[in-house]
Every structure is written in C-alpha cells, then in structure tokens.
Design a protein around this motif. Structure first.
Motif, PDB file in Angstrom:
ATOM      1  N   ARG A  90      33.417 120.625 102.311  1.00  0.00           N
ATOM      2  CA  ARG A  90      33.261 121.956 102.924  1.00  0.00           C
ATOM      3  C   ARG A  90      32.473 122.876 101.990  1.00  0.00           C
ATOM      4  O   ARG A  90      31.591 123.615 102.420  1.00  0.00           O
ATOM      5  CB  ARG A  90      34.646 122.531 103.222  1.00  0.00           C
ATOM      6  N   GLU A  93      28.778 122.020 102.092  1.00  0.00           N
ATOM      7  CA  GLU A  93      28.095 122.529 103.288  1.00  0.00           C
ATOM      8  C   GLU A  93      27.728 123.999 103.120  1.00  0.00           C
ATOM      9  O   GLU A  93      26.608 124.423 103.438  1.00  0.00           O
ATOM     10  CB  GLU A  93      28.992 122.350 104.515  1.00  0.00           C
ATOM     11  N   GLU A  94      28.694 124.789 102.631  1.00  0.00           N
ATOM     12  CA  GLU A  94      28.434 126.221 102.493  1.00  0.00           C
ATOM     13  C   GLU A  94      27.508 126.517 101.316  1.00  0.00           C
ATOM     14  O   GLU A  94      26.704 127.457 101.359  1.00  0.00           O
ATOM     15  CB  GLU A  94      29.756 126.976 102.356  1.00  0.00           C
ATOM     16  N   ASP A  97      23.946 126.266 102.354  1.00  0.00           N
ATOM     17  CA  ASP A  97      23.434 127.493 102.975  1.00  0.00           C
ATOM     18  C   ASP A  97      23.080 128.535 101.920  1.00  0.00           C
ATOM     19  O   ASP A  97      22.058 129.230 102.028  1.00  0.00           O
ATOM     20  CB  ASP A  97      24.484 128.065 103.940  1.00  0.00           C
TER      21      ASP A  97
END
Length: 217
Positions: A90, A93-94, A97
């Motif tokens: 998780r 993924e962030e 960004d």
C-alpha cells in the motif's frame, strides 16, 4: 540461544521502524525524486522479503512434525509478515504517486530555471546587439565602401600595366584569391563587395539593407 534470537528480532524491528518513519516522512515533507525513488525501491524490496518470510513461516507452520507451541509461533510470524507485506505494498502504491508528483514538480522547476537562463541570455544579447551591431556594421560598411572606391581607382590606374605592375584589388590580395578572381568570383569563394548583406539595425524605409547601398536613395 534464546537471548541471541531475541536480539536479532529487536534489530529487525528497529530497521522496520526506521523504514516506517521514513515512509511517513515522505508524505509529510517535500523529498526529491531521487530520494523517493530510492525509498520506493527499498519498500518494494522489503515487501518482497516479507512475502518470502511469510511463505517460509507458512511452510514451517504446516509441518506436522512441529510442536504446537512452535506452530503458533510460526503462524504468528506468517501473519506478521503478511501484514507487513500488505502495508508496504500500500505504501509503495501511494509513494509511486508522490514520486510522480515530485518528478512533475522538479521538471517544472528545471523548466523555470531554463526559462530564466534563456531570458537572461536573450537580454544580454539584446544589449550587445543594440550596442555593437550598429557600430560594427558602420565600420564594415565604411571598409567595403573604401575597397569599392579603390577598385574603381585601380580600373583607372591599371591600363598599360602588365605582370607584377598590374594592381589587383585589395580584397583579392588580402584574401589570396586566384588569378582572374576579380572578373569571375566563384560561388564557393564569393566577393565581399558583391556578397555581403548587412541589414539596417532598425527599420529604415523600403530598402532593408545598409549594404549594399540602395541606388534609389
């Protein structure tokens, strides 16, 4: 042996905590794209290691020869590793960004730096053109006019002269041109008098060139 194993676990926990802190810092602070790339790679590698640890713990927990207490320990390790891996995935993924935003931000900053540098260079050239071109063009035009006038003078002075007594043009001598070049300048070695074009620095009527002189003036 137990104390030694506990020490290893403690070190691992400290490393994990350090990574968690750095992940949290990445969301709370502005980091460079290079630093974020390195952090993201570390997160992905740590997640892969947690997955491997979970797989190994799962295999151990399913071993029928293992005592119940050891099974519970192995299962707990498997669950902890699964949670760790899921949490890191998780985070990855962030962080991806955040990395994209950082690259966009740095690209914009680099573009702004280049813009300001290009503008500063342009402004310097504006200054140099304004100060230097008119003066340099005037000097060159004066020189070309003198050469052209001397060419006409040589036409009047040369009749009856031969060999070394024949006076070639100043341009032909200075540029070490081949014989008969004055009569037939070549395209790969054109005459300055005929070939030079010097625009007026500012708009000056219908004729745009300071040289050659406009015969209509």
């Amino acid at each position: 042996m137990a104390k030694e194993a506990q020490k290893v676990v403690s070190i691992r926990e400290e490393i994990a905590l350090s990574l968690d802190d750095r992940i949290a810092d990445a969301f709370d602070n502005v980091m460079s794209a290079a630093a974020l790339t390195a952090l993201l790679q570390e997160v992905q590698e740590t997640s892969a290691a947690a997955k491997a640890e979970s797989k190994a713990a799962s295999a151990l927990a399913l071993d029928p020869r293992l005592r119940p207490a050891d099974v519970a320990d192995a299962r707990q390790r498997m669950q902890d590793a699964d949670f760790r891996s899921t949490r890191l995935d998780r985070a990855a993924e962030e962080l991806a960004d955040v990395l994209t935003d950082a690259k966009r931000r740095e690209a914009a900053q680099a573009a702004e730096v280049e813009y300001q540098a290009a503008k500063a260079e342009r402004d310097q050239l504006v200054k140099e053109l304004s100060e230097d071109y008119p003066a340099l063009a005037a000097r060159l035009i004066s020189l070309l006019e003198r050469v052209a006038a001397n060419n006409e003078r040589l036409v009047r002075a040369n009749p009856g002269r031969q060999g070394d007594m024949w006076l070639r043009s100043a341009e032909a001598v200075a540029r070490e041109a081949l014989p008969n070049w004055e009569v037939n300048p070549t395209s790969d070695f054109p005459s300055l008098i005929q070939g030079v074009r010097l625009p007026h620095f500012k708009r000056a009527g219908i004729h745009g060139y300071a040289w050659p002189r406009y015969s209509g003036y």
